[in-house]
Design an enzyme around this catalytic site. Structure first.
Site, PDB file in Angstrom:
ATOM      1  N   HIS A   1       8.374   4.621  -1.058  1.00 54.73           N
ATOM      2  CA  HIS A   1       8.531   3.673   0.047  1.00 54.73           C
ATOM      3  C   HIS A   1       8.392   2.255  -0.466  1.00 54.73           C
ATOM      4  O   HIS A   1       7.648   1.987  -1.401  1.00 54.73           O
ATOM      5  CB  HIS A   1       7.510   3.924   1.159  1.00 54.73           C
ATOM      6  CG  HIS A   1       6.092   4.027   0.698  1.00 54.73           C
ATOM      7  ND1 HIS A   1       5.594   5.148   0.080  1.00 54.73           N
ATOM      8  CD2 HIS A   1       5.043   3.145   0.763  1.00 54.73           C
ATOM      9  CE1 HIS A   1       4.313   4.967  -0.218  1.00 54.73           C
ATOM     10  NE2 HIS A   1       3.956   3.752   0.179  1.00 54.73           N
TER      11      HIS A   1
ATOM     12  N   HIS B   1       7.168  -1.409   0.852  1.00 57.68           N
ATOM     13  CA  HIS B   1       6.511  -2.193   1.899  1.00 57.68           C
ATOM     14  C   HIS B   1       7.255  -3.526   1.985  1.00 57.68           C
ATOM     15  O   HIS B   1       7.429  -4.191   0.955  1.00 57.68           O
ATOM     16  CB  HIS B   1       5.060  -2.521   1.536  1.00 57.68           C
ATOM     17  CG  HIS B   1       4.147  -1.345   1.409  1.00 57.68           C
ATOM     18  ND1 HIS B   1       3.236  -1.015   2.382  1.00 57.68           N
ATOM     19  CD2 HIS B   1       3.969  -0.444   0.414  1.00 57.68           C
ATOM     20  CE1 HIS B   1       2.533   0.039   1.993  1.00 57.68           C
ATOM     21  NE2 HIS B   1       2.956   0.404   0.793  1.00 57.68           N
TER      22      HIS B   1
HETATM   23  P1  AMP Z   1       0.797   3.377  -0.128  1.00 59.53           P
HETATM   24  O1  AMP Z   1      -0.635   3.117  -0.526  1.00 59.53           O
HETATM   25  O2  AMP Z   1       1.747   2.407  -0.763  1.00 59.53           O
HETATM   26  O3  AMP Z   1       1.178   4.820  -0.359  1.00 59.53           O
HETATM   27  O4  AMP Z   1       0.879   3.045   1.409  1.00 59.53           O
HETATM   28  C1  AMP Z   1       1.029   3.997   2.408  1.00 59.53           C
HETATM   29  C2  AMP Z   1       1.182   3.252   3.708  1.00 59.53           C
HETATM   30  O5  AMP Z   1       1.540   4.176   4.718  1.00 59.53           O
HETATM   31  C3  AMP Z   1      -0.078   2.526   4.206  1.00 59.53           C
HETATM   32  O6  AMP Z   1       0.207   1.135   4.365  1.00 59.53           O
HETATM   33  C4  AMP Z   1      -0.379   3.197   5.554  1.00 59.53           C
HETATM   34  O7  AMP Z   1      -0.884   2.314   6.519  1.00 59.53           O
HETATM   35  C5  AMP Z   1       0.981   3.753   5.933  1.00 59.53           C
HETATM   36  N1  AMP Z   1       0.965   4.911   6.822  1.00 59.53           N
HETATM   37  C6  AMP Z   1       0.221   6.023   6.708  1.00 59.53           C
HETATM   38  N2  AMP Z   1       0.488   6.878   7.711  1.00 59.53           N
HETATM   39  C7  AMP Z   1       1.435   6.281   8.478  1.00 59.53           C
HETATM   40  C8  AMP Z   1       2.121   6.642   9.667  1.00 59.53           C
HETATM   41  N3  AMP Z   1       1.895   7.820  10.283  1.00 59.53           N
HETATM   42  N4  AMP Z   1       3.024   5.779  10.185  1.00 59.53           N
HETATM   43  C9  AMP Z   1       3.239   4.598   9.582  1.00 59.53           C
HETATM   44  N5  AMP Z   1       2.638   4.198   8.454  1.00 59.53           N
HETATM   45  C10 AMP Z   1       1.736   5.015   7.906  1.00 59.53           C
END
Ligand code: AMP
Length: 125
Positions: free
Chosen positions: A109, A111
């Site tokens: 993903h 951000h």
């Molecule tokens: P990362 O540390 O780059 O893997 O970030 C994962 C991101 O996913 C974090 O910013 C979380 O807040 C986000 N996240 C986790 N669960 C969900 C969800 N159900 N819907 C939207 N974002 C999410």
């Protein structure tokens, strides 16, 4: 050596419709949705629909169609949010990978962070 993909990760569940999301944009190959814990006024996650673990997995193993669709979608989201320096005040994209990158969700993903000054790129430590 294929990247091991855990199909129980939370974004896989979102893609299967098992968990709701606030969709910003959806195409054949890409989904963008609001981060559940926004760090900035705009905090959008952009993911491929395919099962890729990290940015490098996606870059090496996704089809040309998936890669093109992903980056075109990213550009369109920046336009939609009006955050491009061409229209607005700019943004930062981050893609965390693996342990040192502190990746929590093992589905590639981006951000997109925008809507306030973001400071320097990294903090010490
Ligand atoms: P990362 O540390 O780059 O893997 O970030 C994962 C991101 O996913 C974090 O910013 C979380 O807040 C986000 N996240 C986790 N669960 C969900 C969800 N159900 N819907 C939207 N974002 C999410």
């Amino acid at each position: 050596m294929p990247y091991a993909y855990d199909d129980q990760n939370i974004f896989a569940k979102i893609l299967r419709g098992e968990i709701p999301n606030k969709t910003v944009m959806e195409t054949d190959h890409t989904l963008a949705f609001a981060d559940i814990q926004p760090q900035t006024p705009h905090h959008v996650l952009v993911i491929p629909k395919g099962a890729y673990v990290t940015a490098d997995d996606f870059a090496l193993n996704a089809s040309d169609a998936e890669i093109t669709d992903f980056w075109r979608s990213f550009g369109k989201i920046c336009t939609k949010l009006a955050v491009s320096p061409d229209q607005g005040a700019g943004y930062r994209i981050i893609s965390n990978a693996g342990e040192d990158g502190v990746q929590d969700v093992p589905h590639f993903h981006l951000h997109i962070l925008a809507g306030r000054p973001l400071g320097r790129m990294l903090q010490a430590g």
